[in-house]
Enzyme design. Sequence first.
Site: not given
Lengths: 261, 261, 261
Positions: C67, C112, C136-137
């Site tokens: 994203l 994303g 990995n957010e």
Amino acid sequence: MALRATLKNKSILSGVAVMHMQNPPVNSLSLGFLTEFCIAVEKLEMDKSCRGLIITSSQPKVFSAGLDIMDMYGKNLEHYKAFWKAVQEMWLKLYTSNMVTIAAINGSSPAGGCLMSLTCDYRIMADNPRYSIGFNETQFSIGVPVWCKEAMTTIVGHRNTELTLQLGLLYNPSDALKIGLVDQLVPEDQVLATATQTMAKWLAIPDHARRIAKSMMRKPTIDKLMSIREADMQQYISFISKDSTQKMLGTYLEMLKKKKG
Amino acid sequence: MALRATLKNKSILSGVAVMHMQNPPVNSLSLGFLTEFCIAVEKLEMDKSCRGLIITSSQPKVFSAGLDIMDMYGKNLEHYKAFWKAVQEMWLKLYTSNMVTIAAINGSSPAGGCLMSLTCDYRIMADNPRYSIGFNETQFSIGVPVWCKEAMTTIVGHRNTELTLQLGLLYNPSDALKIGLVDQLVPEDQVLATATQTMAKWLAIPDHARRIAKSMMRKPTIDKLMSIREADMQQYISFISKDSTQKMLGTYLEMLKKKKG
Amino acid sequence: MALRATLKNKSILSGVAVMHMQNPPVNSLSLGFLTEFCIAVEKLEMDKSCRGLIITSSQPKVFSAGLDIMDMYGKNLEHYKAFWKAVQEMWLKLYTSNMVTIAAINGSSPAGGCLMSLTCDYRIMADNPRYSIGFNETQFSIGVPVWCKEAMTTIVGHRNTELTLQLGLLYNPSDALKIGLVDQLVPEDQVLATATQTMAKWLAIPDHARRIAKSMMRKPTIDKLMSIREADMQQYISFISKDSTQKMLGTYLEMLKKKKG
């Protein structure tokens, strides 16, 4: 019986509590022990400086032998109810913990001991082939509570869980690793050190986002179990207070006495 | 067509029935065969002395070739309905059985044959690379019933199930073992003997507790399927009575005839 | 920014569209790009002659970086809402596609990018150890949307998903293959060719039955996500518009700038 739950900020790792279970001889999860355990976890949970919890055993060769049969035999309904409430509490407190929870399994961990370790975020076990972990209740004609089923299914999948619960299987460390029941094996004298190193890695992750992820993964299971909590209690009391169950437990206890004597 | 369902208390193992499927040439699951099969299972279920059921084939090279297409082609709605009811019954009777159920898969087991074996508690397959097991319906433009999906997902997981059902995959024994579709491979002439030895291990577990565990694991799937049973029936009848489906089955049957002739 | 979505009937495979993502430098999934992407997929979906879709990248070394943070930082509520709607749309359009969808992952695919590839029916990744895939957010204090959790759980199971989301894990291709996050590794220059060969195998399966199987497997997940779609939107807007989130993203963007400069 004594539980040492100390926040060792300096000796181990900043912000990490190490819970040494000490209920000789085999860390049975009795009503008294579970009550003390839950209060200790709750205190840590409210302590903002505490971000991680390592659970391990002070007893040799055993992590925990599971639920204490003495709390299941020859008692009144109130006692059975209080005991089962404590079992549910232990599961819920650990499974929903905001802390990073690591089981440092430095000995055998059957039944309730396995249940406790399955609530944690990570499991490190001593690579000693004489140790075992799993749910052997079925072998002793004891029903396995739904809490075991739900936690185990999310970790090792439906098929492994069905085989384990139907057959009352205990796994040696190597087989436990193979099906994912534990995450890592290390030599016995390195279990706690490895747990500490692993904890450091987990604590490097920002707390807030990690907790959101943990909660997102566990919420469906928690919701399901909360909704059947009362039914689970009724089922337990009905099972444990049955004459046939009590007779079976009596026979089992006498067998244990003869074994020791 | 004949089904031998005999309770061989002496020759095999006390309290164990061995169901030898015998519907030449390939043990097709026809309406007649399924009806006879369900009655036999029901009788065993009510026989308190019968604790285990081994299902195997009397036909060479095949465990079961799956649902009988003759019951799906050129018949009236009543027939389709009766047939599908028998398929649902077979699944439910076996999946909810109180007995220990073991599939002794001594030959190929595609589609309905795989479905039948997936309902069992344990699967032992002949280690012959010419045999295969799986769901190939999609390859023949036939929809796979939800019963296959639910049973397979609990055993091999969602991803393997999706690949199998989308692509209509059949697995050789070695690949079937790898994804967990069968539990054990043995030489062809030892399938039944191994099933008997395995059954002895399962029967060493107290029945009552084992049944509680089995029911706890399977109840959610059973509840789900019971709740959509009528919808599943409507869906099947609507699919099978479509002109396009009938035409496709007709083409398939002619292809089979030419192959044989 | 440009998206090439061309139906290459001759050069690749009859009835197969290859979507070359081209949003330099790293195929960030911006509002503009996602909107264009969804329109392109919708057009293909309505084109009866198009049966398969291969998604790949025109950018070197990256499939998609995920994203676009620029759409999450310093914008108004309307913008955040439009952006998240586009993310949800992308997931739903791909996950419910009637076409066979294959991700030809010829570069890194974090966050994303991983989400997009998980919606596909099959994942082929370049076997280059410098590439990675995963979510990995959490490492950057960003919550992982429920769409990631649901799709990932069905593919690699609950335990792998929990570890990935809690720790914000990226996997190299070899580890991704091991847990089933991708289905196949091939040398970098053969990713698209292998995707084309694989697509030919999938298209050999009759469309109608394959779609029934796909829909049967995915419907429960789709239903669940559709029912919480609005709640998910509110949760996203509440999270992204928080002062602390904006401050954190600002810090992150400055860090990126310094890294480049």
